[in-house]
Enzyme design. Sequence first.
Site, PDB file in Angstrom:
ATOM      1  N   ARG A 123      15.117  49.942   9.431  1.00  0.00           N
ATOM      2  CA  ARG A 123      16.291  50.100  10.232  1.00  0.00           C
ATOM      3  C   ARG A 123      15.135  50.794  10.803  1.00  0.00           C
ATOM      4  NH1 ARG A 123      21.353  52.361   8.653  1.00  0.00           N
ATOM      5  NH2 ARG A 123      22.097  51.634  11.169  1.00  0.00           N
ATOM      6  N   ASP A 328      32.065  50.277  13.473  1.00  0.00           N
ATOM      7  CA  ASP A 328      31.837  49.962  12.643  1.00  0.00           C
ATOM      8  C   ASP A 328      32.704  49.401  11.540  1.00  0.00           C
ATOM      9  OD1 ASP A 328      29.692  51.414  12.342  1.00  0.00           O
ATOM     10  OD2 ASP A 328      30.030  53.303  11.687  1.00  0.00           O
TER      11      ASP A 328
END
Length: 449
Positions: A123, A328
């Site tokens: 990431r 999300d």
Amino acid sequence: MTSFVVTPTGRPLAGHVVAPGDKSIGHRALLFSALAATPVRVRGLGSGADNGRTARAIVALGATTARDGDELVVRGPGLRHLSAPPAPIDCGNSGTTIRLLTGLLAGQPFASELFGDESLSRRPMARVIAPLRAMGATITGKDGGADVTPPLRIAACVERLRGCDHALAIASAQVKTALVLAGLTATGTTRVREPWRSRDHSEHLLAAMGAPLTVADRAVEVDGDGWDGRLAIDRIVVPGDPSSAAFLVAAALVAGVGDGGVGVGPITVNPTRTGFLDVLAAMGAVIERRDPFTYFRGEDGATLVVAAAPDGLRGTTLGGELVVRAIDEVPILAAVAAVAEGETVITDAGELKVKESDRIATTVAMLRAFGVEAEAQGEGLVVVGRGRRPLRAARVHAEGDHRIAMAASVLALVADGPSRIDDADNVATSYPGFLAAMTSLGADLRAEP
Ligand code: S3P
């Protein structure tokens, strides 16, 4: 490796589920408590592995934690008295843990090292490291092409960091919070501006603890000068998690609502987190917010009660600011879109490519496994809803992504046979009680090793 096996029952769902503690606020409650000058009682923490990583990290930095009934008592060393961690800190799968810690540790007088699992190691960290370097921090990582990735080495900060005025290219609560934490240890003013307002839990909590922080519409400012470094609060109540509740709400919409209805809560209904409710309303869902109350300033709570979509669900568009408020929830919204009538077009969601998986790709693959027509398109995706036409039973690989595994479990409720979702272990990072919650609503879901 755990798989979920979901067998459609043909029956609608019914029941009430108590939402687990919010993961985002849990991280902040733990980390900020360690920075406090007095003991803090934290109530309502979820049991997800990600929050567990932050809990272990604060112990490595000199805090102690002790259970007292349903509360965790955190005794922190305080912002200016953290100790050097005895070993590199393992952040597991948790992006919030690593990014928030990077901001906090950048201004500390000792060196530290942060690492995580395979997904976290991919990431991007440049978004947090570049502004911290501009403030005077020395941070190195693995150079992953155009970006820096974990493990991260943070050098001891010899002189205090300098405040900065930083405009984020992408709205990000993790980066915003990291810079605010660095700003608390810095000289002068640290200002962070965002293109859209991301979740603002840090601002609410730090302000309540006495941090020298001011908030304007899309900017937050910390003034490190003339402040004694003291943060204090007696108790933090962690609200219920809207991002976990979203899966149960969606399950009720997909499988239908039986007698007695489906309730989930209480959760925080902070508007920076409830974009998914606005999207579902635009799709025709009727979701009532019952029993409103306030957890603490800025975090109002309510329980969600789902009525079946009276006129059916229809496709919608989702972009811009709304995506930030539902970042999300895009995989589960895409799953709901799959059983709606018509197309759903999601734009401005490029951030999804750098979440726990490339969520544009994994969401599209998951939908296609059920026979749904879906396509990645630029910074988003298009889902062609099947309306009431049945879904094909699927075998889905969740790619280690908790939200993909849970979204697939929801769609599997209305497939034409049992579905299997592989690589679902990471559901435990955010919602270890997911299986039990779905089962209590009447779904047939079991885990297999
Ligand atoms: C989080 C912020 C969001 C979100 C993540 C948790 C947080 O990430 O996707 O699950 O707790 O601050 P970004 O801030 O990178 O958008």
